[in-house]
Design a protein around this motif. Sequence first.
Motif, PDB file in Angstrom:
ATOM      1  N   LYS A  26     -30.751 -37.944 -14.531  1.00 18.97           N
ATOM      2  CA  LYS A  26     -30.874 -36.502 -14.301  1.00 18.97           C
ATOM      3  C   LYS A  26     -30.032 -36.084 -13.098  1.00 18.97           C
ATOM      4  O   LYS A  26     -29.336 -35.061 -13.139  1.00 18.97           O
ATOM      5  CB  LYS A  26     -32.332 -36.108 -14.091  1.00 18.97           C
ATOM      6  CG  LYS A  26     -32.506 -34.604 -13.954  1.00 18.97           C
ATOM      7  CD  LYS A  26     -33.946 -34.203 -13.816  1.00 18.97           C
ATOM      8  CE  LYS A  26     -34.041 -32.687 -13.671  1.00 18.97           C
ATOM      9  NZ  LYS A  26     -35.380 -32.259 -13.319  1.00 18.97           N
ATOM     10  N   ARG A  27     -30.068 -36.884 -12.031  1.00 18.33           N
ATOM     11  CA  ARG A  27     -29.255 -36.561 -10.852  1.00 18.33           C
ATOM     12  C   ARG A  27     -27.762 -36.563 -11.214  1.00 18.33           C
ATOM     13  O   ARG A  27     -27.016 -35.680 -10.794  1.00 18.33           O
ATOM     14  CB  ARG A  27     -29.517 -37.554  -9.721  1.00 18.33           C
ATOM     15  CG  ARG A  27     -30.807 -37.276  -8.954  1.00 18.33           C
ATOM     16  CD  ARG A  27     -30.910 -38.103  -7.676  1.00 18.33           C
ATOM     17  NE  ARG A  27     -30.958 -39.547  -7.940  1.00 18.33           N
ATOM     18  CZ  ARG A  27     -32.074 -40.212  -8.259  1.00 18.33           C
ATOM     19  NH1 ARG A  27     -33.235 -39.582  -8.340  1.00 18.33           N
ATOM     20  NH2 ARG A  27     -32.038 -41.507  -8.493  1.00 18.33           N
ATOM     21  N   GLU A  30     -27.055 -33.430 -13.189  1.00 21.01           N
ATOM     22  CA  GLU A  30     -27.067 -32.256 -12.310  1.00 21.01           C
ATOM     23  C   GLU A  30     -25.769 -32.175 -11.508  1.00 21.01           C
ATOM     24  O   GLU A  30     -25.200 -31.093 -11.349  1.00 21.01           O
ATOM     25  CB  GLU A  30     -28.277 -32.310 -11.374  1.00 21.01           C
ATOM     26  CG  GLU A  30     -29.586 -32.025 -12.088  1.00 21.01           C
ATOM     27  CD  GLU A  30     -30.815 -32.310 -11.239  1.00 21.01           C
ATOM     28  OE1 GLU A  30     -31.868 -31.709 -11.538  1.00 21.01           O
ATOM     29  OE2 GLU A  30     -30.730 -33.132 -10.284  1.00 21.01           O
ATOM     30  N   GLU A  31     -25.297 -33.316 -11.032  1.00 22.99           N
ATOM     31  CA  GLU A  31     -24.047 -33.340 -10.269  1.00 22.99           C
ATOM     32  C   GLU A  31     -22.870 -32.969 -11.168  1.00 22.99           C
ATOM     33  O   GLU A  31     -21.992 -32.195 -10.779  1.00 22.99           O
ATOM     34  CB  GLU A  31     -23.831 -34.721  -9.639  1.00 22.99           C
ATOM     35  CG  GLU A  31     -22.557 -34.859  -8.851  1.00 22.99           C
ATOM     36  CD  GLU A  31     -22.462 -33.958  -7.622  1.00 22.99           C
ATOM     37  OE1 GLU A  31     -21.352 -33.863  -7.062  1.00 22.99           O
ATOM     38  OE2 GLU A  31     -23.474 -33.354  -7.212  1.00 22.99           O
ATOM     39  N   ALA A  33     -23.004 -31.133 -13.831  1.00 24.77           N
ATOM     40  CA  ALA A  33     -23.148 -29.700 -14.123  1.00 24.77           C
ATOM     41  C   ALA A  33     -22.635 -28.871 -12.948  1.00 24.77           C
ATOM     42  O   ALA A  33     -21.918 -27.880 -13.135  1.00 24.77           O
ATOM     43  CB  ALA A  33     -24.612 -29.366 -14.413  1.00 24.77           C
ATOM     44  N   ARG A  34     -22.981 -29.290 -11.750  1.00 24.71           N
ATOM     45  CA  ARG A  34     -22.537 -28.558 -10.553  1.00 24.71           C
ATOM     46  C   ARG A  34     -21.012 -28.576 -10.474  1.00 24.71           C
ATOM     47  O   ARG A  34     -20.379 -27.541 -10.246  1.00 24.71           O
ATOM     48  CB  ARG A  34     -23.147 -29.184  -9.299  1.00 24.71           C
ATOM     49  CG  ARG A  34     -22.840 -28.424  -8.000  1.00 24.71           C
ATOM     50  CD  ARG A  34     -23.342 -29.148  -6.773  1.00 24.71           C
ATOM     51  NE  ARG A  34     -22.628 -30.398  -6.524  1.00 24.71           N
ATOM     52  CZ  ARG A  34     -21.384 -30.481  -6.023  1.00 24.71           C
ATOM     53  NH1 ARG A  34     -20.717 -29.387  -5.748  1.00 24.71           N
ATOM     54  NH2 ARG A  34     -20.815 -31.651  -5.829  1.00 24.71           N
ATOM     55  N   SER A  39     -24.820 -24.783 -15.995  1.00 21.12           N
ATOM     56  CA  SER A  39     -26.226 -25.112 -15.801  1.00 21.12           C
ATOM     57  C   SER A  39     -26.453 -26.526 -16.334  1.00 21.12           C
ATOM     58  O   SER A  39     -25.629 -27.060 -17.087  1.00 21.12           O
ATOM     59  CB  SER A  39     -27.118 -24.127 -16.563  1.00 21.12           C
ATOM     60  OG  SER A  39     -26.957 -24.308 -17.962  1.00 21.12           O
ATOM     61  N   LEU A  40     -27.562 -27.136 -15.944  1.00 22.10           N
ATOM     62  CA  LEU A  40     -27.890 -28.461 -16.443  1.00 22.10           C
ATOM     63  C   LEU A  40     -27.979 -28.436 -17.968  1.00 22.10           C
ATOM     64  O   LEU A  40     -27.448 -29.314 -18.651  1.00 22.10           O
ATOM     65  CB  LEU A  40     -29.206 -28.967 -15.830  1.00 22.10           C
ATOM     66  CG  LEU A  40     -29.700 -30.322 -16.315  1.00 22.10           C
ATOM     67  CD1 LEU A  40     -28.670 -31.413 -16.044  1.00 22.10           C
ATOM     68  CD2 LEU A  40     -31.034 -30.662 -15.652  1.00 22.10           C
ATOM     69  N   GLU A  43     -24.530 -28.248 -19.497  1.00 25.65           N
ATOM     70  CA  GLU A  43     -23.827 -29.530 -19.351  1.00 25.65           C
ATOM     71  C   GLU A  43     -24.308 -30.529 -20.405  1.00 25.65           C
ATOM     72  O   GLU A  43     -23.500 -31.207 -21.051  1.00 25.65           O
ATOM     73  CB  GLU A  43     -24.047 -30.090 -17.948  1.00 25.65           C
ATOM     74  CG  GLU A  43     -23.289 -31.354 -17.661  1.00 25.65           C
ATOM     75  CD  GLU A  43     -21.780 -31.161 -17.581  1.00 25.65           C
ATOM     76  OE1 GLU A  43     -21.054 -32.161 -17.767  1.00 25.65           O
ATOM     77  OE2 GLU A  43     -21.312 -30.031 -17.341  1.00 25.65           O
TER      78      GLU A  43
END
Length: 101
Positions: A26-27, A30-31, A33-34, A39-40, A43
């Motif tokens: 998930k991390r 999220e990275e 996506a950023r 958005s997550l 992505e």
Amino acid sequence: MPKKSDNDIPVANLTPFGLRMQPGLKRQMEEAARLSGRSLNSEIVSRLEASLLQADDSREIDTQIRELIDGHEQRIIELEEKLKELVQSRLIELVAKMNDD
């Protein structure tokens, strides 16, 4: 009016889908996506769509490769037969020549 496909439904109208994933993954998502400015959810959807397209492309390539291999295998069989005929013909000529001598 033509019926909309499943891909034409606005995201706001889609039923949410719960997804469980390991915290480390998930991390990473999220990275990613950023970094891509998404958005997550976007992505994850983008990566799933890309993997499905890649799988379709891979199947198509596999089919083309199989067809090429099949064609080459048939040509090899034909060449083997031709070689056998030539070898037999040459052996017959050599035996005949040996008998003449």
